[in-house]
Design a protein around this motif. Structure first.
Motif, PDB file in Angstrom:
ATOM      1  N   ARG B 180       7.324  27.216 -18.602  1.00 34.20           N
ATOM      2  CA  ARG B 180       8.131  27.284 -17.373  1.00 34.20           C
ATOM      3  C   ARG B 180       7.299  27.144 -16.103  1.00 34.20           C
ATOM      4  NH1 ARG B 180      10.148  32.888 -18.764  1.00 34.20           N
ATOM      5  NH2 ARG B 180       8.330  32.788 -20.141  1.00 34.20           N
ATOM      6  N   GLN B 181       6.149  27.800 -16.080  1.00 34.70           N
ATOM      7  CA  GLN B 181       5.322  27.755 -14.868  1.00 34.70           C
ATOM      8  C   GLN B 181       4.782  26.345 -14.615  1.00 34.70           C
ATOM      9  OE1 GLN B 181       1.809  27.532 -14.777  1.00 34.70           O
ATOM     10  NE2 GLN B 181       1.038  28.878 -13.143  1.00 34.70           N
ATOM     11  N   PRO B 182       4.209  25.646 -15.590  1.00 34.58           N
ATOM     12  CA  PRO B 182       3.798  24.252 -15.319  1.00 34.58           C
ATOM     13  C   PRO B 182       4.990  23.331 -15.027  1.00 34.58           C
ATOM     14  CG  PRO B 182       3.334  24.848 -17.613  1.00 34.58           C
ATOM     15  CD  PRO B 182       3.733  26.102 -16.906  1.00 34.58           C
ATOM     16  N   ALA B 183       6.137  23.575 -15.665  1.00 40.97           N
ATOM     17  CA  ALA B 183       7.324  22.768 -15.356  1.00 40.97           C
ATOM     18  C   ALA B 183       7.654  22.926 -13.875  1.00 40.97           C
ATOM     19  CB  ALA B 183       8.508  23.196 -16.223  1.00 40.97           C
ATOM     20  N   SER B 184       7.607  24.154 -13.387  1.00 39.90           N
ATOM     21  CA  SER B 184       7.901  24.425 -11.979  1.00 39.90           C
ATOM     22  C   SER B 184       6.868  23.755 -11.062  1.00 39.90           C
ATOM     23  CB  SER B 184       7.918  25.940 -11.750  1.00 39.90           C
ATOM     24  OG  SER B 184       8.129  26.236 -10.406  1.00 39.90           O
ATOM     25  N   PHE B 185       5.598  23.873 -11.415  1.00 38.34           N
ATOM     26  CA  PHE B 185       4.526  23.304 -10.589  1.00 38.34           C
ATOM     27  C   PHE B 185       4.572  21.771 -10.565  1.00 38.34           C
ATOM     28  CE2 PHE B 185       1.028  26.842 -10.429  1.00 38.34           C
ATOM     29  CZ  PHE B 185       1.926  27.672  -9.792  1.00 38.34           C
ATOM     30  N   CYS B 186       5.166  21.167 -11.585  1.00 33.71           N
ATOM     31  CA  CYS B 186       5.205  19.698 -11.653  1.00 33.71           C
ATOM     32  C   CYS B 186       6.611  19.135 -11.443  1.00 33.71           C
ATOM     33  CB  CYS B 186       4.632  19.216 -12.987  1.00 33.71           C
ATOM     34  SG  CYS B 186       2.863  19.517 -13.161  1.00 33.71           S
ATOM     35  N   GLY B 187       7.589  19.988 -11.139  1.00 37.46           N
ATOM     36  CA  GLY B 187       8.931  19.491 -10.827  1.00 37.46           C
ATOM     37  C   GLY B 187       9.742  19.059 -12.029  1.00 37.46           C
ATOM     38  N   LEU B 188       9.623  19.786 -13.139  1.00 39.88           N
ATOM     39  CA  LEU B 188      10.305  19.397 -14.369  1.00 39.88           C
ATOM     40  C   LEU B 188      11.231  20.491 -14.879  1.00 39.88           C
ATOM     41  CD1 LEU B 188       7.199  18.032 -16.308  1.00 39.88           C
ATOM     42  CD2 LEU B 188       8.916  16.670 -15.093  1.00 39.88           C
ATOM     43  N   ILE B 189      12.062  20.105 -15.847  1.00 38.42           N
ATOM     44  CA  ILE B 189      12.757  21.067 -16.677  1.00 38.42           C
ATOM     45  C   ILE B 189      11.776  21.555 -17.732  1.00 38.42           C
ATOM     46  CG2 ILE B 189      14.538  21.339 -18.465  1.00 38.42           C
ATOM     47  CD1 ILE B 189      15.934  20.941 -15.908  1.00 38.42           C
ATOM     48  N   GLY B 190      11.689  22.869 -17.894  1.00 36.48           N
ATOM     49  CA  GLY B 190      10.859  23.432 -18.956  1.00 36.48           C
ATOM     50  C   GLY B 190      11.617  24.574 -19.594  1.00 36.48           C
ATOM     51  N   VAL B 435      14.215  36.482 -24.853  1.00 37.47           N
ATOM     52  CA  VAL B 435      15.417  35.729 -24.462  1.00 37.47           C
ATOM     53  C   VAL B 435      15.056  34.329 -23.966  1.00 37.47           C
ATOM     54  CG1 VAL B 435      16.768  37.786 -23.934  1.00 37.47           C
ATOM     55  CG2 VAL B 435      15.326  36.780 -22.159  1.00 37.47           C
ATOM     56  N   PRO B 436      16.010  33.388 -24.026  1.00 38.53           N
ATOM     57  CA  PRO B 436      15.700  32.040 -23.566  1.00 38.53           C
ATOM     58  C   PRO B 436      15.625  31.977 -22.041  1.00 38.53           C
ATOM     59  CG  PRO B 436      18.006  32.174 -24.199  1.00 38.53           C
ATOM     60  CD  PRO B 436      17.390  33.493 -24.556  1.00 38.53           C
ATOM     61  N   SER B 437      14.759  31.107 -21.548  1.00 39.68           N
ATOM     62  CA  SER B 437      14.479  31.064 -20.117  1.00 39.68           C
ATOM     63  C   SER B 437      14.069  29.642 -19.754  1.00 39.68           C
ATOM     64  CB  SER B 437      13.347  32.060 -19.836  1.00 39.68           C
ATOM     65  OG  SER B 437      13.053  32.141 -18.479  1.00 39.68           O
ATOM     66  N   LEU B 438      14.600  29.152 -18.645  1.00 38.59           N
ATOM     67  CA  LEU B 438      14.392  27.747 -18.296  1.00 38.59           C
ATOM     68  C   LEU B 438      14.035  27.618 -16.827  1.00 38.59           C
ATOM     69  CD1 LEU B 438      16.626  24.757 -19.279  1.00 38.59           C
ATOM     70  CD2 LEU B 438      16.381  25.272 -16.858  1.00 38.59           C
ATOM     71  N   SER B 439      13.089  26.727 -16.523  1.00 38.24           N
ATOM     72  CA  SER B 439      12.804  26.421 -15.123  1.00 38.24           C
ATOM     73  C   SER B 439      13.443  25.088 -14.767  1.00 38.24           C
ATOM     74  CB  SER B 439      11.295  26.352 -14.860  1.00 38.24           C
ATOM     75  OG  SER B 439      11.067  26.129 -13.478  1.00 38.24           O
ATOM     76  N   VAL B 440      14.196  25.090 -13.667  1.00 39.18           N
ATOM     77  CA  VAL B 440      14.847  23.868 -13.196  1.00 39.18           C
ATOM     78  C   VAL B 440      14.304  23.567 -11.791  1.00 39.18           C
ATOM     79  CG1 VAL B 440      16.838  25.190 -12.308  1.00 39.18           C
ATOM     80  CG2 VAL B 440      17.097  22.746 -12.765  1.00 39.18           C
ATOM     81  N   PRO B 441      14.014  22.297 -11.502  1.00 41.05           N
ATOM     82  CA  PRO B 441      13.515  21.968 -10.164  1.00 41.05           C
ATOM     83  C   PRO B 441      14.513  22.406  -9.088  1.00 41.05           C
ATOM     84  CG  PRO B 441      13.221  20.096 -11.637  1.00 41.05           C
ATOM     85  CD  PRO B 441      14.030  21.119 -12.392  1.00 41.05           C
ATOM     86  N   SER B 442      13.996  23.026  -8.014  1.00 44.13           N
ATOM     87  CA  SER B 442      14.889  23.521  -6.965  1.00 44.13           C
ATOM     88  C   SER B 442      14.644  22.833  -5.631  1.00 44.13           C
ATOM     89  CB  SER B 442      14.723  25.035  -6.808  1.00 44.13           C
ATOM     90  OG  SER B 442      13.376  25.344  -6.529  1.00 44.13           O
TER      91      SER B 442
END
Lengths: 102, 493
Positions: B180-190, B435-442
């Motif tokens: 999730r953290q690299p997805a957030s730093f690179c603008g991705l879904i993770g 639990v499941p957790s997702l990062s979405v670009p904001s």
């Protein structure tokens, strides 16, 4: 309460079978004190009567029948061994001088 | 638009309609890799020949009219802690620098069965311990949005590869935020799936009660497609969930039922970057405007998660990494008695962060400290899980920032492990709760760096996370999902 971690590092490194260079040990001691000071905060919490988590989703323990099943062939099990002799992993002597005493 | 710029879903459609061959698709990504990789360094091992071979086999089957998986012919990059039979798997560690796994991880087998060409094995923090990919024993990976910044970690190579169009999809692993953290730093879904949803068999173990494999992609649809490949029960992983898996891609369709959304106070804390918080609140408002009920929630135990995590994860790691002793595989430093050999092998083979965690974990498990550290941490973990159970009685979804700040500078936190650990502060509790957790670009901040929102659902509801992420993609104000990679010597790629 800050723990002097310097005294512990040698003992713990020995338990972990991990050689640390002197400068490595020095750098690590300060960092580990900081980390453990943060981690130790959980000791403030009253956990009387709380079961420790063994599985996050409370799944039952999974058992299978005690039957032999196909497994990796010996040559593939040994293919990554840094030291190998025939079909064995080769290691330095574990119990010294046993042979000599006999 | 070049093929490498397309989403996996798009490529899948084009391949199925025979508008393009898999060899052409793979070649487009290989060309992109040749151009961008020298500046970003996302891969430890490149596998162009394997990719082309798989692609050509898929193309032949398609011509023969064989039934193919929707992602057949769509290439992928995978993190270098996933075992690939006959292909070097290093975990970004000197100790496994020459390790050739004798078998495939279950997810790798699934990818092969689906006919997905493998582009390579991606860079990571050594043994997945880190938040910047700087702990790789080989080299650091750059953030494609700004080459002076870290891509996040530990799945930083996977994130950078997808972000730059060097791969349309990637797999990472998440122990306390590493997808999730690299997805957030690179603008991705993770997506970090529910613990047990994706088999861990063949994932090189870091902290077994926390490790989960999951997708990184440009869109929610792409992650759903990849989840459809890798999710499911596996008898080879005894912690695998014995539950039927929904069709995640099909689940993206249809109305979203009236949602109750809880905004986690601790994940939008006072010290957080204001642009990070504003971007999250904007997406929350969007959910509200579309009928969701929004309320604030405080997770009382949230502030103790970091402490519990940094006892539990290192404890499990110190045990898991006991296997690297120079006997069965990996580096061997020699020595004329067994103890010297063990200690030297491990001392020379492991990098500083791995050693740090082995020492913490060994300490927390050692005689006299076990009850006060490890056992107490596992009890606190129970309390944290109860926090979540209570929260999910009131809410369908919990949201907050994925990270307190956008990507930080390379080197900025390298000498301060505690500051590095704090960059995962929003990610750790979800992992502890399983639990499941997702990062979405904001959004994109004023410096041009991507921002992310983290969404958390009850166990086995990763489908809901993907569906809401897909909804937000359609409704939010548009912003670029991929960077132009600006080179220090001028020019951009």
């Amino acid at each position: 309460m800050a723990v002097d971690f310097g005294k512990e590092v040698d003992h713990v490194a020995r338990l972990a079978r991990l050689t640390l260079e002197p400068e490595e040990k020095e750098r690590m001691t300060g960092q580990l004190s900081d980390i453990l000071d943060t981690a130790r905060r959980i000791q403030e919490l009253d956990t009387g009567g709380v079961e420790p988590t063994s599985h996050v989703l409370d799944l039952p323990v999974v058992l299978r029948e005690d039957e032999t099943r196909p497994s990796l062939p010996l040559n593939r099990v040994l293919q990554n061994a840094p030291r190998r002799q025939k079909n064995f992993f080769r290691v330095p002597s574990i119990i010294s001088n046993v042979q000599a005493e006999k | 638009m070049e093929l490498y710029q397309k989403t996996a879903a798009n490529l899948s459609l084009m391949l199925q309609k025979k508008e393009v061959s898999s060899v052409e698709v793979v070649q487009s990504f290989l060309d992109r890799i040749e151009l961008v990789e020298p500046h970003v360094k996302a891969f430890i091992t490149h596998t162009p020949l394997i990719a082309l071979e798989t692609a050509s086999a898929v193309d032949k089957k398609r011509l023969l009219g064989e039934d193919l998986h929707p992602l057949a012919g769509v290439p992928i990059a995978i993190k270098d802690n996933l075992c690939t039979a006959g292909l070097r798997t290093t975990c970004a560690s000197r100790i496994l620098e020459n390790f050739i796994p004798p078998y495939d991880a279950t997810v790798v087998e699934a990818i092969k069965r689906a006919g997905m060409p493998l582009l390579g094995k991606t860079n990571m923090d050594e043994f997945a311990m880190g938040s910047s990919t700087e702990n790789s024993a080989f080299f650091s990976t750059a953030n494609p949005w700004n080459l002076d910044k870290v891509p996040g970690g530990s799945s930083g190579g996977s994130a950078a590869a997808v972000s730059t169009g060097m791969a349309p999809l990637a797999l990472g692993s998440d122990t306390g935020g590493s997808i999730r953290q690299p997805a957030s730093f690179c603008g991705l879904i993770g997506l970090r799936p529910t613990y047990g949803r994706v088999s861990r068999y063949g994932l090189i173990a870091f902290a077994s009660s926390l490790d989960q494999i999951g997708p990184l992609s440009l869109t929610a649809h792409d992650s759903a497609l990849l989840m459809d490949v890798v999710a499911g029960y596996d008898p080879l992983d005894s912690t695998s969930l014995p539950e039927a898996v929904p069709d995640y891609a099909a689940g993206l369709e249809g109305e979203i039922k009236k949602l109750r959304v809880g905004v986690i106070k601790q994940n939008l804390a006072d010290g957080f970057n204001p642009e990070v918080k504003a971007a999250v609140l904007k997406l929350v408002a969007l959910l509200g405007a579309n009928g969701a009920e929004i309320d604030e929630i405080s997770l009382p135990l949230a502030d103790y998660g970091l402490g519990a995590y940094y006892l539990i994860a290192p404890s499990e790691a110190s045990s898991n990494l006991g296997r690297y002793d120079g006997v069965r595989y990996g580096y061997n430093a020699g020595g004329d008695n067994i103890e010297v050999m063990f200690s030297r092998t491990r001392g020379e083979g492991f990098g500083p962060e791995v050693k740090r965690r082995i020492i913490i974990g060994t300490y927390a498990l050692s005689a006299g400290y076990y009850d006060a550290y490890y056992l107490q941490a596992m009890k606190v973990r129970t309390l944290i899980r109860r926090d979540y159970e209570a929260a999910f009685k009131k809410f369908d979804l919990l949201v907050g920032a994925t990270t307190p700040t956008p990507a930080f500078n390379i080197g900025e936190k390298a000498d301060d492990p505690l500051q590095m650990y704090l960059s995962d502060i929003c990610n750790i509790n979800d992992a502890l709760a399983g639990v499941p957790s997702l990062s979405v670009p904001s959004g994109i901040d004023s410096c041009g760096l991507p921002l992310g929102m983290q969404m958390t659902a009850p166990p086995s509801r990763e489908g809901l996370l993907l569906k809401i992420a897909g909804f937000l993609e359609q409704k939010r104000d548009p912003f670029p999902l991929r960077p132009r990679v600006k080179l220090s010597e001028g020019g951009e790629l």
